[in-house]
Design an enzyme around this catalytic site. Structure first.
Site, mmCIF file in Angstrom:
data_model
loop_
_atom_site.group_PDB
_atom_site.id
_atom_site.type_symbol
_atom_site.label_atom_id
_atom_site.label_comp_id
_atom_site.label_asym_id
_atom_site.label_seq_id
_atom_site.Cartn_x
_atom_site.Cartn_y
_atom_site.Cartn_z
ATOM 1 N N SER A 17 38.935 41.591 39.289
ATOM 2 C CA SER A 17 39.679 42.781 38.857
ATOM 3 C C SER A 17 38.986 43.546 37.736
ATOM 4 C CB SER A 17 41.105 42.405 38.423
ATOM 5 O OG SER A 17 41.869 41.979 39.521
ATOM 6 N N ASN B 88 36.088 40.436 47.567
ATOM 7 C CA ASN B 88 37.307 39.831 47.045
ATOM 8 C C ASN B 88 37.958 39.006 48.141
ATOM 9 O OD1 ASN B 88 37.792 41.434 44.314
ATOM 10 N ND2 ASN B 88 37.104 42.900 45.862
ATOM 11 N N ARG C 44 38.190 42.006 50.928
ATOM 12 C CA ARG C 44 37.945 43.413 50.610
ATOM 13 C C ARG C 44 36.596 43.518 49.929
ATOM 14 N NH1 ARG C 44 40.916 44.665 46.314
ATOM 15 N NH2 ARG C 44 39.044 45.223 45.126
ATOM 16 N N GLY D 54 44.291 42.048 46.151
ATOM 17 C CA GLY D 54 45.606 42.256 45.558
ATOM 18 C C GLY D 54 46.644 42.680 46.579
ATOM 19 N N TYR E 196 45.387 48.852 37.973
ATOM 20 C CA TYR E 196 46.765 48.368 37.998
ATOM 21 C C TYR E 196 47.757 49.203 37.205
ATOM 22 C CZ TYR E 196 44.433 44.390 40.055
ATOM 23 O OH TYR E 196 43.680 43.592 40.873
ATOM 24 N N GLU F 198 44.209 37.350 35.271
ATOM 25 C CA GLU F 198 44.884 38.180 36.267
ATOM 26 C C GLU F 198 46.289 37.675 36.595
ATOM 27 O OE1 GLU F 198 42.022 39.522 39.484
ATOM 28 O OE2 GLU F 198 40.862 37.924 38.549
ATOM 29 N N GLU G 19 30.747 43.369 45.416
ATOM 30 C CA GLU G 19 31.357 42.051 45.523
ATOM 31 C C GLU G 19 32.333 42.025 46.683
ATOM 32 O OE1 GLU G 19 33.645 41.090 42.075
ATOM 33 O OE2 GLU G 19 34.836 42.907 42.158
ATOM 34 N N ASP H 9 33.811 45.719 47.905
ATOM 35 C CA ASP H 9 33.675 46.877 47.030
ATOM 36 C C ASP H 9 32.221 47.331 46.986
ATOM 37 O OD1 ASP H 9 36.366 46.621 46.456
ATOM 38 O OD2 ASP H 9 36.037 45.469 44.624
#
Length: 324
Positions: free
Chosen positions: A146, A282, A260, A286, A221, A17, A280, A262
């Site tokens: 990611s 994070n 964050r 990002g 992305y 990443e 998961e 998900d």
């Protein structure tokens, strides 16, 4: 005048990443300069001595961690910064390491009573021999972010053989049942006096016309790779549940600053409540122009610059509290 003038922004790194991290870091540098900080950037490599020496030269009051993936969000860089006695943004060693390990975090979520998909860790040799779960199912690396290396194995395809042939993420993988429906995500921010706040729910729709079968790395992305709808147009009770689950997951892992969560949201039945499954958390969301956390913060009236400033102040507040 800021309480801390000098901030070093860590970016880059050697994980898969790296490019995402560079984009995040560049945005953070610009935002913190706009807020009046004296900002330095540091492109992190595998040279640990160079990292320590450069931090010693820059003498930051606080470090903004904009790294992603291995070394950046798995507890490793956090350990280095702890050893150096430098305050830093986002989660500490334990929360970072646990969240990065998908099986370890699954066990934490299960212990906390949070909903997860049925699944287990399998060896790649076992995966090569037969389907470990009824298709469709998802194959994931244990410690990548990611959606790097994530694949969906569907019935009647040779995807399993391709996954095994192209696998480069270690001797084992996590396999989980495929949850139909949509992907939703909820950012959580430590606001200081008001405590933890779930920002909102975003509905993420990959652009299938561009070849994105799910919310994969490219969909995340690439410009036009996905559509973000916020607030998500979902059942009101499910909306509230997703927010509550995100805060609970943040607490269960012991996260700090921002995270964050998900989820998969199965509302394919078409009526009433849907099924929400936590995928998961994070710990280093990002911070790129297309990233979800800044987008959710902006929806809540928190500008990108204010978000970066809040994360710096949170790091300083936690460092001050730990010295008391």
């Amino acid at each position: 005048m800021k309480a801390a003038q000098r901030v070093t922004v860590l970016m880059g790194g050697a994980s898969a990443e790296r490019d995402v991290s560079l984009s995040s870091g560049q945005g953070v540098v610009a935002a913190l300069k706009e807020s009046g900080y004296d900002v330095s950037s540091l492109d992190v490599t595998r040279d640990l001595a160079a990292l320590v020496n450069t931090l010693g030269e820059q003498k930051p009051d606080v470090v903004f961690n904009a790294l992603h993936g291995r070394f950046g969000e798995d507890g490793a860089i956090q350990g280095v910064l702890e050893w150096l006695g430098l305050p830093y943004t986002h989660s500490g060693i334990r929360a970072s390491a646990t969240a990065m390990d998908k099986e370890a975090s699954r066990q934490v979520f299960i212990a906390a009573g949070l909903p997860v998909a049925q699944g287990r860790v399998v060896s790649i040799a076992e995966l090569a021999e037969a389907d470990p779960l009824p298709a469709p199912y998802v194959v994931k690396p244990l410690d990548e972010g990611s959606s790097v290396g994530v694949s969906i194995v569907r019935d009647g395809t040779n995807q399993r053989a391709r996954v095994v042939e192209e696998w480069r993420y270690g001797p084992v993988a996590l396999v989980e049942e495929y949850i139909p429906g949509r992907e939703i995500t909820v950012g959580v921010l430590d606001t200081g006096d008001e405590g933890l706040r779930a920002l909102t729910v975003t509905d993420i729709t990959p652009n299938t016309s561009s070849g994105h079968d799910f919310y994969d790395y490219a969909a995340k992305y690439s410009a036009g790779g996905s559509q973000h709808i916020l607030p998500a147009s979902i059942n009101a009770d499910d909306f509230a549940e997703a927010c509550d689950l995100a805060v609970s997951a943040h607490k269960a892992l012991g996260c700090a600053g921002a995270s964050r969560s998900d989820f998969r949201y199965d509302d394919t039945a078409g009526k009433g409540r849907g099924r929400i499954v936590l995928l998961e958390v994070n710990t280093q969301p990002g911070m790129t122009p297309t990233s979800l956390l800044p987008e959710q913060a902006a929806y809540c009236g928190i500008s990108y610059s204010a978000l970066c400033d809040r994360l710096v102040q949170d790091a300083l507040e936690r460092a001050s509290a730990s010295r008391r």
